[in-house]
Design an enzyme around this catalytic site. Structure first.
Site, PDB file in Angstrom:
ATOM      1  CD  GLU A  24     -13.756 -11.348  17.023  1.00  0.00           C
ATOM      2  OE1 GLU A  24     -14.892 -11.163  16.558  1.00  0.00           O
ATOM      3  OE2 GLU A  24     -12.725 -10.863  16.511  1.00  0.00           O
ATOM      4  CG  HIS A  96     -19.279 -16.664  13.091  1.00  0.00           C
ATOM      5  ND1 HIS A  96     -18.304 -16.119  12.283  1.00  0.00           N
ATOM      6  CD2 HIS A  96     -20.072 -15.639  13.462  1.00  0.00           C
ATOM      7  CE1 HIS A  96     -18.496 -14.815  12.191  1.00  0.00           C
ATOM      8  NE2 HIS A  96     -19.556 -14.501  12.890  1.00  0.00           N
ATOM      9  NE  ARG A 158     -25.594 -13.392  15.103  1.00  0.00           N
ATOM     10  CZ  ARG A 158     -24.270 -13.283  14.992  1.00  0.00           C
ATOM     11  NH1 ARG A 158     -23.533 -13.050  16.057  1.00  0.00           N
ATOM     12  NH2 ARG A 158     -23.660 -13.422  13.829  1.00  0.00           N
ATOM     13  CB  THR A 191     -17.106  -5.247  12.104  1.00  0.00           C
ATOM     14  OG1 THR A 191     -18.424  -5.793  12.154  1.00  0.00           O
ATOM     15  CG2 THR A 191     -16.149  -6.192  11.427  1.00  0.00           C
ATOM     16  CG  HIS A 315       0.665   2.750  46.590  1.00  0.00           C
ATOM     17  ND1 HIS A 315       0.168   2.542  45.325  1.00  0.00           N
ATOM     18  CD2 HIS A 315       0.733   4.085  46.730  1.00  0.00           C
ATOM     19  CE1 HIS A 315      -0.049   3.707  44.732  1.00  0.00           C
ATOM     20  NE2 HIS A 315       0.304   4.658  45.579  1.00  0.00           N
TER      21      HIS A 315
END
Ligand code: HCA
Ligand code: CU
Length: 443
Positions: A24, A96, A158, A191, A315
């Site tokens: 991905e 994949h 899967r 997706t 800060h």
């Protein structure tokens, strides 16, 4: 005695990350311009090594059928994995694959440990992607899965109905009912990034009721900014496997960030989920991948140096009195500390550039930063224990490279970076300056 190389005898941990940076992640728009950004084989090898060192046991890769380069890289990555088995145990490499015999054959020939099948089940996928209806999908997928199961019983299988969140419950069940007996896990990919956490919780509940013995795998895209919260919702609903990438890179705005997920589970005291993950390696992992993408760890990443950077004057003075004022989270435990930043095995020239420029305020360009980084790396591992690595870097910058600091007026706001280490490490380096690294701007 169980064989750790066989998935059937592997005892999965409460949370199993399936990292897909190398699949991905390679679909990120940041890698689109291949002249500028490109994962070379060496990059991929480094990333895989770092993932394994961080405790990831499932890594997704492209099916070798994608290109000759991916095919050759698959073999190289397998060799990296094999080289780390004695030290780090077994990591499963998953390919994949489309529901297509050619994809499957290429993955099996390459020695994949598992196959992550996917095919679109939503009306949009059916209409615009492959043109098949649900029964045609079943007719294509089931014989293929049966065949793989029969001939390769050890493969981890899967199956994902791609675009599962635009697939109605009844339609997804129609496909999953026939597929479930043939696989080890069912995926639920969002997706196109349409889901919100409530929808995820609802879908997970429905799936777990219908398939009580099944393991599930979450995969959530960031289009709505919900990737991480959706992953957390899925995890809390009982989804053991979760897809992530380093820095959350992926198609469009990406998916859930690996380090953001583990960090949030830690903050929420979900320590079971962290079993086997090496938290201190997470910031170096972010830096490594950012470096490959020629950028800094993005400021939206929770495990980032920017979360220890303070610019507002009020800060800064509060942080100087007590860091807790504006730092609630123990980022040092995730490797955001001086020794990991400068000394971590994965730190690149990029972070040295950032450190010298943004924290120490030297004027330097990228080329000089690369040269300094190379010199620093040669030197820093031979240091006497009482010499601070920051000092080596600063000496190099000033004495050997003759860098000047940016001269800015007194009134210019200082940026405070807290790079102090946890007390245990600090005492090991008595020569190191105090806990707070102040930049030199205006001083
Ligand atoms: C893709 C789509 C995918 C697949 C996820 C999965 C998605 O790029 O092929 O296999 O579960 O988001 O649906 O990444
Ligand atoms: Cu995806």
């Amino acid at each position: 005695m169980p064989d750790p190389f066989r998935f059937s005898q592997y005892a999965p941990r409460p949370l199993e990350i399936v990292d897909t940076t190398l699949r991905e992640g390679q679909q990120t728009s940041l890698l689109h311009d291949h002249h500028k950004y490109f994962f070379t084989r060496a990059d991929k090898e480094e990333i895989l090594r770092a993932l394994i060192i961080c405790g990831v046991k499932f890594v997704e890769l492209f099916a070798p059928v994608v290109s000759p380069q991916e095919k050759a890289d698959f073999a190289a990555l397998k060799a990296v994995r094999d080289g780390l088995i004695t030290q780090k145990g077994y990591t499963f490499l998953l390919a994949h694959v489309r529901c297509h015999p050619r994809d499957v054959e290429s993955a099996i020939a390459a020695g994949a440990d598992g196959l992550n099948f996917y095919i679109g089940t939503s009306a949009e996928s059916r209409a615009f992607n492959h043109g098949r209806d649900l029964d045609a999908i079943i007719a294509q997928v089931v014989p293929l899965l049966e065949d793989v199961r029969r001939h390769h019983p050890d493969l981890i299988l899967r199956f994902s109905g791609e675009d599962a969140f635009r697939t109605r419950d009844a339609e997804l069940f129609h496909v999953y009912d026939t597929v479930a007996p043939l696989v080890d896990r069912l995926g639920l990919p969002d997706t196109v990034g349409v889901a919100a956490p409530d929808a995820v919780a609802h879908r997970v509940r429905a799936l777990r009721e219908r398939y009580p013995a099944m393991d599930f795998e979450g995969h959530f895209h960031e289009d709505r900014g919900f990737a991480l919260t959706n992953t957390l919702a899925a995890w809390r609903g009982g989804v053991r496997y979760q897809d992530t990438t380093v820095l959350g890179i992926g198609e469009r705005s990406g998916i859930t960030s690996l380090t953001a997920l583990l960090f949030n589970l830690f903050i929420d005291h979900e320590y079971d989920a962290l079993e086997g993950y090496h938290l201190r390696g997470l910031y170096p992992l972010n830096v490594l991948v950012a470096d490959k993408l020629k950028m800094l760890v993005p400021p939206r990443e929770p495990v980032s140096l920017t979360n220890r950077t303070h610019t507002a004057g009020v800060h800064q003075s509060a942080v100087l009195n007590g860091a807790a004022a504006y730092e609630a989270n123990p980022l040092d435990q995730f490797g955001v500390n001086a020794s990991e930043i400068l000394l971590g095995p994965l730190s690149g020239w990029n972070i040295i550039h950032y450190f010298l420029k943004e924290i120490r305020y030297y004027q330097l360009d990228e080329g000089t930063a690369r040269e300094i980084a190379a010199a620093f790396k040669e030197r820093v591992y031979q240091l006497a224990p009482d010499v601070a690595p920051e000092q080596v870097l600063v000496d190099l910058a000033e004495k050997e490279f003759g860098l000047a600091r940016l001269a800015l007026p007194e009134t210019r706001t200082q940026i405070v970076q807290r790079l102090d280490e946890p007390p245990a490490n600090r005492s090991a380096h008595p020569g190191r300056p105090g806990g707070i690294a102040l930049n030199g701007r205006g001083r």
